[in-house]
Write an enzyme that holds these catalytic residues in place. Sequence first.
Site, short mmCIF file in Angstrom:
data_model
loop_
_atom_site.label_atom_id
_atom_site.label_comp_id
_atom_site.label_asym_id
_atom_site.label_seq_id
_atom_site.Cartn_x
_atom_site.Cartn_y
_atom_site.Cartn_z
CG LEU A 291 62.78 51.43 61.55
CD1 LEU A 291 62.06 50.77 60.11
CD2 LEU A 291 62.62 50.50 62.50
CB CYS A 292 69.39 53.97 61.53
SG CYS A 292 68.91 55.68 61.96
N GLY A 293 69.20 51.90 64.49
CA GLY A 293 69.95 51.58 65.80
C GLY A 293 70.17 52.90 66.62
#
Length: 292
Positions: free
Chosen positions: A90-92
Amino acid sequence: MPSLKSLKTRIGSVKNTQKITKAMKMVAAAKLRRAQEAAEAARPYAERMASVLTSLSAKADRGASAPRLLVGTGKDDVHLVVVATSERGLCGGFNTNIVRGARAKIDSLIRQGKTVKILCVGKKGRAVLRRLYGDAVIDTIDLSHVRRLAFADAQPIAERVIAMFNAGEFDVAWLFFAKFQSALVQITTGQQLIPAPLAEADAAGAGGSVVEYEPSENAILETLLPRNIAVQMFRALLENAASEQGSRMTAMDNATRNAGDMINKLTLTYNRQRQAVITKELIEIISGAEAL
């Protein structure tokens, strides 16, 4: 067409997701400042260390007594690629960009007929690299237990790389990570660790004055080169930590805004469908009244 109940359920689900992404954005923003300060504080030391090593290497004897970390094995048949990614998602595109940069280097080495070994630091890059290169991934170093990075976390990784080099398991080592520039920009960086990629310095040294070293340059390099690898590894981990939080903050901000847009569209659809149901019921009542 979905029912009113399903639309209402979906709107509630998206609202709950929006709350989560908003909270994750706020947490990432809080962590980003501390991680950014740590990364920026480590840069001057790492750069000064490289400058001192450059000056030393220009005067060092590169004969038989030269440190192996400086001159290498004399071959470049086997390459070790250390790929540093995050432990959480969930960090691009943070992890994807690092893996993409490592893949470009690995594919280039394979085309040249080199043997490649891959050491993953952080588990998020492991699945993709193992799927693409199979047994070339020799191990994964887990840092999920680390809450705040310290030099003691990077030193064992550096010691393992040096031990592999001394055992003759590879000739050249590369390190891939993301250099933090801003919350929106993280630059995928590939850095050669072994042999030390030191540029030639002039006889006057970087500062313009002649420096006398005691003991000999080779003796100092024997001590500094292993420490430099640990310093560069520590710097890479700090840069990654800041880049990860910046990328996560941006990704969660985008996700929060996208969830808001979706809620607006679903709410509009819900209101239109609800209005249509009410209108249909009114028509049925009026028609029934006129039939009496």
